[in-house]
Design a protein around this motif. Structure first.
Motif, PDB file in Angstrom:
ATOM      1  N   THR A  12     -11.957  -0.774  22.344  1.00  0.00           N
ATOM      2  CA  THR A  12     -10.609  -0.233  22.175  1.00  0.00           C
ATOM      3  C   THR A  12     -10.725   1.260  21.912  1.00  0.00           C
ATOM      4  N   LEU A  13      -9.615   1.959  22.012  1.00  0.00           N
ATOM      5  CA  LEU A  13      -9.642   3.390  21.708  1.00  0.00           C
ATOM      6  C   LEU A  13     -10.068   3.625  20.261  1.00  0.00           C
ATOM      7  N   ASP A  14      -9.564   2.789  19.356  1.00  0.00           N
ATOM      8  CA  ASP A  14      -9.948   2.936  17.943  1.00  0.00           C
ATOM      9  C   ASP A  14     -11.454   2.756  17.765  1.00  0.00           C
ATOM     10  N   GLU A  15     -12.026   1.747  18.435  1.00  0.00           N
ATOM     11  CA  GLU A  15     -13.476   1.508  18.341  1.00  0.00           C
ATOM     12  C   GLU A  15     -14.261   2.678  18.932  1.00  0.00           C
ATOM     13  N   GLN A  16     -13.777   3.186  20.052  1.00  0.00           N
ATOM     14  CA  GLN A  16     -14.450   4.321  20.691  1.00  0.00           C
ATOM     15  C   GLN A  16     -14.419   5.545  19.789  1.00  0.00           C
ATOM     16  N   ILE A  17     -13.263   5.843  19.232  1.00  0.00           N
ATOM     17  CA  ILE A  17     -13.130   7.022  18.374  1.00  0.00           C
ATOM     18  C   ILE A  17     -13.981   6.867  17.119  1.00  0.00           C
ATOM     19  N   ALA A  18     -14.000   5.669  16.539  1.00  0.00           N
ATOM     20  CA  ALA A  18     -14.830   5.427  15.348  1.00  0.00           C
ATOM     21  C   ALA A  18     -16.305   5.653  15.670  1.00  0.00           C
ATOM     22  N   ALA A  19     -16.753   5.174  16.824  1.00  0.00           N
ATOM     23  CA  ALA A  19     -18.147   5.370  17.221  1.00  0.00           C
ATOM     24  C   ALA A  19     -18.442   6.849  17.432  1.00  0.00           C
ATOM     25  N   TYR A  20     -17.528   7.568  18.076  1.00  0.00           N
ATOM     26  CA  TYR A  20     -17.729   8.995  18.288  1.00  0.00           C
ATOM     27  C   TYR A  20     -17.800   9.735  16.957  1.00  0.00           C
ATOM     28  N   GLN A  21     -16.903   9.368  16.037  1.00  0.00           N
ATOM     29  CA  GLN A  21     -16.906  10.034  14.729  1.00  0.00           C
ATOM     30  C   GLN A  21     -18.187   9.744  13.961  1.00  0.00           C
ATOM     31  N   ARG A  22     -18.690   8.557  14.122  1.00  0.00           N
ATOM     32  CA  ARG A  22     -19.947   8.186  13.450  1.00  0.00           C
ATOM     33  C   ARG A  22     -21.081   9.079  13.964  1.00  0.00           C
ATOM     34  N   GLU A  23     -21.073   9.377  15.238  1.00  0.00           N
ATOM     35  CA  GLU A  23     -22.147  10.144  15.858  1.00  0.00           C
ATOM     36  C   GLU A  23     -21.893  11.652  15.833  1.00  0.00           C
ATOM     37  N   TYR A  24     -20.616  12.037  15.778  1.00  0.00           N
ATOM     38  CA  TYR A  24     -20.267  13.460  15.821  1.00  0.00           C
ATOM     39  C   TYR A  24     -19.147  13.715  14.817  1.00  0.00           C
ATOM     40  N   ARG A  25     -19.515  14.168  13.653  1.00  0.00           N
ATOM     41  CA  ARG A  25     -18.593  14.278  12.511  1.00  0.00           C
ATOM     42  C   ARG A  25     -17.466  15.300  12.725  1.00  0.00           C
ATOM     43  N   ASP A  26     -17.665  16.275  13.593  1.00  0.00           N
ATOM     44  CA  ASP A  26     -16.655  17.316  13.793  1.00  0.00           C
ATOM     45  C   ASP A  26     -15.545  16.904  14.765  1.00  0.00           C
ATOM     46  N   LEU A  27     -15.547  15.684  15.211  1.00  0.00           N
ATOM     47  CA  LEU A  27     -14.559  15.193  16.169  1.00  0.00           C
ATOM     48  C   LEU A  27     -13.166  15.158  15.537  1.00  0.00           C
ATOM     49  N   ASP A  28     -12.181  15.649  16.265  1.00  0.00           N
ATOM     50  CA  ASP A  28     -10.790  15.538  15.839  1.00  0.00           C
ATOM     51  C   ASP A  28     -10.245  14.236  16.440  1.00  0.00           C
ATOM     52  N   PRO A  29      -9.969  13.223  15.615  1.00  0.00           N
ATOM     53  CA  PRO A  29      -9.565  11.922  16.151  1.00  0.00           C
ATOM     54  C   PRO A  29      -8.245  11.959  16.916  1.00  0.00           C
ATOM     55  N   GLN A  30      -7.335  12.848  16.550  1.00  0.00           N
ATOM     56  CA  GLN A  30      -6.071  12.947  17.290  1.00  0.00           C
ATOM     57  C   GLN A  30      -6.311  13.467  18.702  1.00  0.00           C
ATOM     58  N   VAL A  31      -7.129  14.498  18.804  1.00  0.00           N
ATOM     59  CA  VAL A  31      -7.446  15.055  20.118  1.00  0.00           C
ATOM     60  C   VAL A  31      -8.160  13.997  20.956  1.00  0.00           C
ATOM     61  N   GLU A  32      -9.136  13.336  20.362  1.00  0.00           N
ATOM     62  CA  GLU A  32      -9.896  12.332  21.107  1.00  0.00           C
ATOM     63  C   GLU A  32      -9.011  11.175  21.554  1.00  0.00           C
ATOM     64  N   GLU A  33      -8.064  10.786  20.717  1.00  0.00           N
ATOM     65  CA  GLU A  33      -7.159   9.697  21.094  1.00  0.00           C
ATOM     66  C   GLU A  33      -6.343  10.078  22.330  1.00  0.00           C
ATOM     67  N   VAL A  34      -5.803  11.293  22.349  1.00  0.00           N
ATOM     68  CA  VAL A  34      -5.003  11.757  23.483  1.00  0.00           C
ATOM     69  C   VAL A  34      -5.862  11.830  24.745  1.00  0.00           C
TER      70      VAL A  34
END
Length: 184
Positions: A12-34
């Protein structure tokens, strides 16, 4: 013999964003969701359009030629080099595509009467009919896609997407975008 495993479902998008954040802490979850939602939407829409075109017996590549000729306006004709340039193809690739489409009766290829060296590619009645049917199918699909949005929401979404498109086209002017097609 080992059993073939089904490919795992896309996260899911939530799972993808969580995985990205785990690997790359500077990720903006709002930007990544869009951005991720736009990417997934684009892929799924391309699959749907491809299926519709396949029902009509034409490829996406052929659709692009039909669309380009229609955008040229009546009498729906253009030189092969101009077609190739607009579609980002080599002359050889364009020749191959035109050969196939002429063989299928979607376009004709004739010498220009005013300049016998120049070749003109023209949309046939059959090619225009295929384009119209593809447009009817796409319109139904797109209406269904946006059915849960009000007219105002569609307007706002359109404006926001065009703003994003302008930003990308400004930053990547050679990336094949056609902003002029959106203004009008």
């Amino acid at each position: 013999m080992p059993e073939a495993q089904e490919p795992s479902a896309e996260p899911t998008l939530d799972e993808q964003i969580a995985a990205y954040q785990r690997e790359y802490r500077d990720l903006d979850p709002q930007v990544e969701e869009v951005v991720s939602a736009l990417g997934r939407l684009n892929r799924r829409m391309n699959v749907a359009y491809g299926r519709q075109l396949a029902e009509l017996g034409i490829s996406n590549a052929e659709w692009e030629v039909l669309k380009t000729l229609v955008l040229a306006g009546t009498p729906y004709r253009m030189g092969p080099s101009e077609l190739a340039k607009r579609l980002g193809l080599t002359p050889a690739a364009m020749t191959h595509r035109i050969d196939r489409m002429a063989g299928d009766g979607l376009v004709t290829r004739d010498r220009d009467e005013t300049n016998r060296v120049r070749v003109i590619v023209e949309l046939t009645d059959e090619g225009r009919a295929k384009w119209l049917e593809a447009m009817r199918m796409a319109t139904a699909f797109e209406g269904d896609l946006l059915q849960d949005l009000s007219g105002d929401e569609r307007g706002v979404l359109g404006e926001l997407l065009i703003r994003l498109l302008r930003r990308v086209e400004h930053a990547q002017p050679d990336a094949g975008g056609r902003l002029t097609d959106l203004e009008g």
